[in-house]
Design a protein around this motif. Structure first.
Motif, PDB file in Angstrom:
ATOM      1  N   VAL A   9      16.499  14.592  -4.607  1.00  0.00           N
ATOM      2  CA  VAL A   9      16.889  13.206  -4.352  1.00  0.00           C
ATOM      3  C   VAL A   9      16.566  12.833  -2.910  1.00  0.00           C
ATOM      4  O   VAL A   9      15.980  11.781  -2.648  1.00  0.00           O
ATOM      5  N   PHE A  10      16.939  13.687  -1.989  1.00  0.00           N
ATOM      6  CA  PHE A  10      16.668  13.406  -0.577  1.00  0.00           C
ATOM      7  C   PHE A  10      15.164  13.393  -0.311  1.00  0.00           C
ATOM      8  O   PHE A  10      14.649  12.474   0.333  1.00  0.00           O
ATOM      9  N   THR A  11      14.460  14.368  -0.820  1.00  0.00           N
ATOM     10  CA  THR A  11      13.021  14.474  -0.582  1.00  0.00           C
ATOM     11  C   THR A  11      12.270  13.285  -1.165  1.00  0.00           C
ATOM     12  O   THR A  11      11.446  12.666  -0.484  1.00  0.00           O
ATOM     13  N   PHE A  12      12.559  12.952  -2.413  1.00  0.00           N
ATOM     14  CA  PHE A  12      11.843  11.859  -3.044  1.00  0.00           C
ATOM     15  C   PHE A  12      12.244  10.500  -2.486  1.00  0.00           C
ATOM     16  O   PHE A  12      11.449   9.557  -2.504  1.00  0.00           O
ATOM     17  N   SER A  13      13.453  10.370  -1.966  1.00  0.00           N
ATOM     18  CA  SER A  13      13.816   9.109  -1.329  1.00  0.00           C
ATOM     19  C   SER A  13      13.058   8.928  -0.013  1.00  0.00           C
ATOM     20  O   SER A  13      12.600   7.825   0.296  1.00  0.00           O
ATOM     21  N   ILE A  14      12.896   9.991   0.745  1.00  0.00           N
ATOM     22  CA  ILE A  14      12.108   9.910   1.982  1.00  0.00           C
ATOM     23  C   ILE A  14      10.645   9.611   1.663  1.00  0.00           C
ATOM     24  O   ILE A  14      10.010   8.778   2.316  1.00  0.00           O
ATOM     25  N   VAL A  15      10.106  10.273   0.636  1.00  0.00           N
ATOM     26  CA  VAL A  15       8.720  10.033   0.232  1.00  0.00           C
ATOM     27  C   VAL A  15       8.543   8.584  -0.211  1.00  0.00           C
ATOM     28  O   VAL A  15       7.559   7.928   0.147  1.00  0.00           O
ATOM     29  N   ALA A  16       9.494   8.056  -0.985  1.00  0.00           N
ATOM     30  CA  ALA A  16       9.396   6.680  -1.464  1.00  0.00           C
ATOM     31  C   ALA A  16       9.428   5.685  -0.305  1.00  0.00           C
ATOM     32  O   ALA A  16       8.685   4.697  -0.310  1.00  0.00           O
ATOM     33  N   ILE A  17      10.250   5.942   0.683  1.00  0.00           N
ATOM     34  CA  ILE A  17      10.326   5.036   1.838  1.00  0.00           C
ATOM     35  C   ILE A  17       9.028   5.060   2.635  1.00  0.00           C
ATOM     36  O   ILE A  17       8.480   4.010   2.986  1.00  0.00           O
ATOM     37  N   ILE A  18       8.518   6.239   2.912  1.00  0.00           N
ATOM     38  CA  ILE A  18       7.304   6.360   3.720  1.00  0.00           C
ATOM     39  C   ILE A  18       6.090   5.779   2.996  1.00  0.00           C
ATOM     40  O   ILE A  18       5.315   5.001   3.562  1.00  0.00           O
ATOM     41  N   VAL A  19       5.924   6.135   1.736  1.00  0.00           N
ATOM     42  CA  VAL A  19       4.759   5.661   0.983  1.00  0.00           C
ATOM     43  C   VAL A  19       4.877   4.172   0.700  1.00  0.00           C
ATOM     44  O   VAL A  19       3.884   3.448   0.732  1.00  0.00           O
ATOM     45  N   GLY A  20       6.092   3.696   0.439  1.00  0.00           N
ATOM     46  CA  GLY A  20       6.289   2.258   0.236  1.00  0.00           C
ATOM     47  C   GLY A  20       5.951   1.454   1.480  1.00  0.00           C
ATOM     48  O   GLY A  20       5.335   0.387   1.393  1.00  0.00           O
ATOM     49  N   ALA A  21       6.329   1.951   2.632  1.00  0.00           N
ATOM     50  CA  ALA A  21       5.996   1.271   3.887  1.00  0.00           C
ATOM     51  C   ALA A  21       4.490   1.285   4.137  1.00  0.00           C
ATOM     52  O   ALA A  21       3.911   0.282   4.575  1.00  0.00           O
ATOM     53  N   ALA A  22       3.850   2.400   3.845  1.00  0.00           N
ATOM     54  CA  ALA A  22       2.395   2.474   4.018  1.00  0.00           C
ATOM     55  C   ALA A  22       1.678   1.548   3.052  1.00  0.00           C
ATOM     56  O   ALA A  22       0.693   0.900   3.416  1.00  0.00           O
ATOM     57  N   LEU A  23       2.171   1.450   1.831  1.00  0.00           N
ATOM     58  CA  LEU A  23       1.582   0.548   0.845  1.00  0.00           C
ATOM     59  C   LEU A  23       1.780  -0.902   1.258  1.00  0.00           C
ATOM     60  O   LEU A  23       0.880  -1.740   1.100  1.00  0.00           O
ATOM     61  N   TYR A  24       2.932  -1.219   1.826  1.00  0.00           N
ATOM     62  CA  TYR A  24       3.204  -2.569   2.308  1.00  0.00           C
ATOM     63  C   TYR A  24       2.272  -2.943   3.465  1.00  0.00           C
ATOM     64  O   TYR A  24       1.813  -4.079   3.558  1.00  0.00           O
ATOM     65  N   LYS A  25       1.982  -1.979   4.330  1.00  0.00           N
ATOM     66  CA  LYS A  25       1.090  -2.245   5.461  1.00  0.00           C
ATOM     67  C   LYS A  25      -0.359  -2.418   5.027  1.00  0.00           C
ATOM     68  O   LYS A  25      -1.140  -3.083   5.709  1.00  0.00           O
ATOM     69  N   GLN A  26      -0.731  -1.833   3.896  1.00  0.00           N
ATOM     70  CA  GLN A  26      -2.113  -1.893   3.417  1.00  0.00           C
ATOM     71  C   GLN A  26      -2.496  -3.251   2.840  1.00  0.00           C
ATOM     72  O   GLN A  26      -3.662  -3.605   2.833  1.00  0.00           O
ATOM     73  N   ILE A  27      -1.520  -4.012   2.341  1.00  0.00           N
ATOM     74  CA  ILE A  27      -1.855  -5.245   1.629  1.00  0.00           C
ATOM     75  C   ILE A  27      -2.050  -6.397   2.618  1.00  0.00           C
ATOM     76  O   ILE A  27      -1.355  -6.529   3.617  1.00  0.00           O
ATOM     77  N   ASP A  28      -3.055  -7.225   2.311  1.00  0.00           N
ATOM     78  CA  ASP A  28      -3.316  -8.447   3.064  1.00  0.00           C
ATOM     79  C   ASP A  28      -2.752  -9.596   2.230  1.00  0.00           C
ATOM     80  O   ASP A  28      -3.267  -9.913   1.164  1.00  0.00           O
ATOM     81  N   PHE A  29      -1.700 -10.235   2.710  1.00  0.00           N
ATOM     82  CA  PHE A  29      -0.999 -11.222   1.909  1.00  0.00           C
ATOM     83  C   PHE A  29      -1.753 -12.547   1.779  1.00  0.00           C
ATOM     84  O   PHE A  29      -1.457 -13.330   0.879  1.00  0.00           O
ATOM     85  N   GLU A  30      -2.692 -12.815   2.649  1.00  0.00           N
ATOM     86  CA  GLU A  30      -3.473 -14.045   2.530  1.00  0.00           C
ATOM     87  C   GLU A  30      -4.430 -13.979   1.341  1.00  0.00           C
ATOM     88  O   GLU A  30      -4.592 -14.945   0.609  1.00  0.00           O
ATOM     89  N   THR A  31      -5.067 -12.822   1.160  1.00  0.00           N
ATOM     90  CA  THR A  31      -6.012 -12.675   0.053  1.00  0.00           C
ATOM     91  C   THR A  31      -5.444 -11.852  -1.094  1.00  0.00           C
ATOM     92  O   THR A  31      -6.067 -11.771  -2.149  1.00  0.00           O
ATOM     93  N   LEU A  32      -4.267 -11.253  -0.879  1.00  0.00           N
ATOM     94  CA  LEU A  32      -3.627 -10.370  -1.852  1.00  0.00           C
ATOM     95  C   LEU A  32      -4.544  -9.230  -2.290  1.00  0.00           C
ATOM     96  O   LEU A  32      -4.643  -8.893  -3.465  1.00  0.00           O
ATOM     97  N   LYS A  33      -5.217  -8.641  -1.323  1.00  0.00           N
ATOM     98  CA  LYS A  33      -6.068  -7.484  -1.568  1.00  0.00           C
ATOM     99  C   LYS A  33      -5.692  -6.382  -0.600  1.00  0.00           C
ATOM    100  O   LYS A  33      -5.138  -6.629   0.469  1.00  0.00           O
TER     101      LYS A  33
END
Length: 64
Positions: A9-33
């Protein structure tokens, strides 16, 4: 035995937070790509898997 159940639970919650933040940083909201679509797919697969494991563990605890 209780500590053994809390480790994923602890490990996967940390992984979800880190990967979710990286995925959020990857998206360009103007073009949605994504900047790097192949890397975004890998991030998305890992994020979905970690959230799935967290939900599965949460359901198991509530049924007990």
């Amino acid at each position: 035995m209780e500590n053994k159940n809390n480790v994923p639970v602890f490990t996967f919650s940390i992984v979800a937070i880190i990967v979710g933040a990286a995925l959020y940083k990857q998206i360009d909201f103007e073009t949605l790509k994504f900047e790097k679509p192949a890397l975004a797919i890998v991030y998305l697969i890992v994020f979905v898997f970690s959230v799935y494991v967290l939900i599965k563990n949460f359901r198991k605890k509530t049924q007990k």
